[in-house]
Design a protein around this motif. Structure first.
Motif, PDB file in Angstrom:
ATOM      1  N   ALA A   1       2.719  -0.401   4.364  1.00  0.00           N
ATOM      2  CA  ALA A   1       1.675  -1.330   4.295  1.00  0.00           C
ATOM      3  C   ALA A   1       2.202  -2.483   3.539  1.00  0.00           C
ATOM      4  O   ALA A   1       1.868  -3.620   4.098  1.00  0.00           O
ATOM      5  CB  ALA A   1       0.913  -0.740   3.146  1.00  0.00           C
ATOM      6  N   GLY A   2       3.240  -2.566   2.805  1.00  0.00           N
ATOM      7  CA  GLY A   2       4.027  -3.866   2.015  1.00  0.00           C
ATOM      8  C   GLY A   2       4.527  -4.445   3.089  1.00  0.00           C
ATOM      9  O   GLY A   2       4.471  -5.604   3.219  1.00  0.00           O
ATOM     10  N   ALA A   3       5.125  -3.858   4.159  1.00  0.00           N
ATOM     11  CA  ALA A   3       6.050  -4.462   5.121  1.00  0.00           C
ATOM     12  C   ALA A   3       5.246  -5.249   6.053  1.00  0.00           C
ATOM     13  O   ALA A   3       5.355  -6.359   6.492  1.00  0.00           O
ATOM     14  CB  ALA A   3       6.835  -3.585   5.822  1.00  0.00           C
ATOM     15  N   LYS A   4       3.996  -4.401   6.409  1.00  0.00           N
ATOM     16  CA  LYS A   4       3.017  -4.927   7.618  1.00  0.00           C
ATOM     17  C   LYS A   4       2.255  -6.213   6.942  1.00  0.00           C
ATOM     18  O   LYS A   4       1.696  -7.000   7.484  1.00  0.00           O
ATOM     19  CB  LYS A   4       2.166  -4.010   8.010  1.00  0.00           C
ATOM     20  N   LEU A   5       2.209  -6.103   5.505  1.00  0.00           N
ATOM     21  CA  LEU A   5       1.490  -7.226   4.983  1.00  0.00           C
ATOM     22  C   LEU A   5       2.252  -8.623   4.556  1.00  0.00           C
ATOM     23  O   LEU A   5       1.919  -9.115   3.878  1.00  0.00           O
ATOM     24  CB  LEU A   5       0.810  -6.784   3.470  1.00  0.00           C
ATOM     25  N   GLY A   6       3.634  -8.263   4.826  1.00  0.00           N
ATOM     26  CA  GLY A   6       4.644  -9.378   4.859  1.00  0.00           C
ATOM     27  C   GLY A   6       5.725  -9.497   4.045  1.00  0.00           C
ATOM     28  O   GLY A   6       6.407 -10.310   3.541  1.00  0.00           O
ATOM     29  N   ALA A   7       5.987  -8.244   3.241  1.00  0.00           N
ATOM     30  CA  ALA A   7       6.956  -8.336   2.102  1.00  0.00           C
ATOM     31  C   ALA A   7       8.126  -8.445   2.702  1.00  0.00           C
ATOM     32  O   ALA A   7       8.593  -7.971   4.034  1.00  0.00           O
ATOM     33  CB  ALA A   7       6.839  -6.750   1.181  1.00  0.00           C
ATOM     34  N   ARG A   8       9.050  -9.346   2.122  1.00  0.00           N
ATOM     35  CA  ARG A   8      10.643  -9.707   2.644  1.00  0.00           C
ATOM     36  C   ARG A   8      11.330  -8.800   2.506  1.00  0.00           C
ATOM     37  O   ARG A   8      11.984  -8.240   3.493  1.00  0.00           O
ATOM     38  CB  ARG A   8      10.691 -10.773   1.818  1.00  0.00           C
ATOM     39  N   ARG A   9      11.370  -7.949   1.493  1.00  0.00           N
ATOM     40  CA  ARG A   9      12.415  -6.804   1.203  1.00  0.00           C
ATOM     41  C   ARG A   9      11.995  -5.711   0.521  1.00  0.00           C
ATOM     42  O   ARG A   9      10.964  -6.100  -0.514  1.00  0.00           O
ATOM     43  CB  ARG A   9      13.832  -7.348   0.316  1.00  0.00           C
TER      44      ARG A   9
END
Ligand SMILES: C[S@@+](CC[C@H](N)C(=O)[O-])C[C@H]1O[C@@H](n2cnc3c(N)ncnc32)[C@H](O)[C@@H]1O
Length: 319
Positions: free
Chosen positions: A194-202
């Motif tokens: 979820a974090g990755a798909k919402l744009g987290a960089r790392r």
């Protein structure tokens, strides 16, 4: 290997609360592949006919390895179900909750378990735009939908549990594009995805269970998250921080673990948060909300938001 499929079929005048209370029994006694089924007349718009179960039974089901202790665990499930039933009879005049539970069991072998488990896991919309989709189901997303494909295997985190769903909703609200993200107790990796798909960089995920680490890596890969963006390891937060000096700082830290563990690791969570960062805590039952809030205050966090679903509480707090 053989497994015991345990099904708690229930009737209640408050289905969401009853579902929480019954699934708590299953999670508390360590059943795996726990899913909740609430009857639905027809698939909602956009859901293929195999994406949701159309059934007239309301139940929670899960699996236990068939071992020397499984009968004891089933007996405990029955006892807790009866306790809940008699409590609800007592409560009826106060809270108005009525619940009637029937426990059914069936032995399945390893391959059947793998298949049977899958047949109970459906597409679930957990926020307005975030949908969790088992990889073996079909689903036609709307334009703004973010679809998380998941095969939780033996790890926790199907998205159907309120503790996970509330975390995802809070990540959606508090994560800013290009934030860095740490998930303590990553399970199936669902919050990292979820974090990755919402744009987290790392992104970094840690879990003290080896199986969870394997499953999380597989799920991140299935969701085509660039491996250069994330790292998952078997560890606990204190050791992770000791092994990485100076301790890495993250803008968002999530921990969907029981209250006692959250309180124990809160000092380390603080060490791993950037100034102005947000911690998202879930897995807290209502009766433990007070002690978690007191611990947050003691460590100097300010509460941004508290969400409730059934018996569960999720908290977003800032440094
Ligand atoms: C309730 S599951 C949450 C899974 C997923 N993050 C979600 O939200 O659905 C909790 C996870 O935390 C892990 N865990 C429990 N105690 C831990 C600890 N002290 N350090 C790291 N992981 C822990 C468990 O192995 C499990 O995978």
């Amino acid at each position: 290997m053989k497994w015991i499929h345990v099904k708690a079929i229930f009737e209640s005048n408050d289905i969401p609360l009853a579902e929480e209370l019954v699934s708590d029994i299953f999670f508390g006694l360590g059943l795996q592949g726990v899913v909740c089924q609430i009857p639905m007349d027809a698939p909602p718009e956009g859901f293929a006919s195999d994406a949701v179960e159309v059934s007239d039974e309301t139940y929670v089901s899960g699996y236990l390895p068939d071992s020397d202790t499984s009968m004891e665990i089933i007996e405990k499930i029955r006892e807790k179900a009866e306790e809940l039933q008699s409590k609800s009879e007592g409560l009826q005049s106060q809270s108005g909750l009525y619940i009637n539970i029937v426990i059914k069991t069936e032995i399945v072998d390893q391959e059947d378990w793998a298949e049977a488990w899958k047949s109970f896991f459906y597409v679930t919309r957990i926020t307005e735009h975030i949908v969790v989709k088992p990889e073996w189901r079909t689903f036609a997303p709307h334009q703004k939908d973010i679809v998380i494909e998941i095969d939780p295997g033996m790890a926790f985190g199907t998205g159907t549990h309120p503790t996970t769903a509330m975390c995802v909703a809070l990540i959606e609200k508090y994560l800013m594009p290009a934030d860095t993200f740490l998930d303590v107790g990553t399970g199936s990796g669902i919050l990292m995805i979820a974090g990755a798909k919402l744009g987290a960089r790392r992104l970094c995920g840690i879990d003290n269970d080896e199986v969870a680490v394997e499953v999380a890596c597989q799920n991140l890969e299935k969701n085509a998250i660039d491996p250069d963006r994330y790292h998952v390891e078997k560890n606990t937060l204190d050791i992770y921080l000791a092994e990485n000096q100076p301790p890495p700082k993250f803008d968002i830290v999530t921990a969907n673990i029981i209250s006692e563990v959250i309180i124990e690791i809160l000092g380390d969570i603080k060490k791993s948060l950037s100034d102005g960062g947000t911690v998202i805590l879930s897995g807290i039952i209502r009766e433990k909300e007070g002690i978690v809030l007191a611990a947050l205050e003691e460590y100097g966090f300010s509460i941004a938001e508290i969400r409730y679903e059934g018996e569960w509480v999720a908290i977003a707090a800032k440094l």
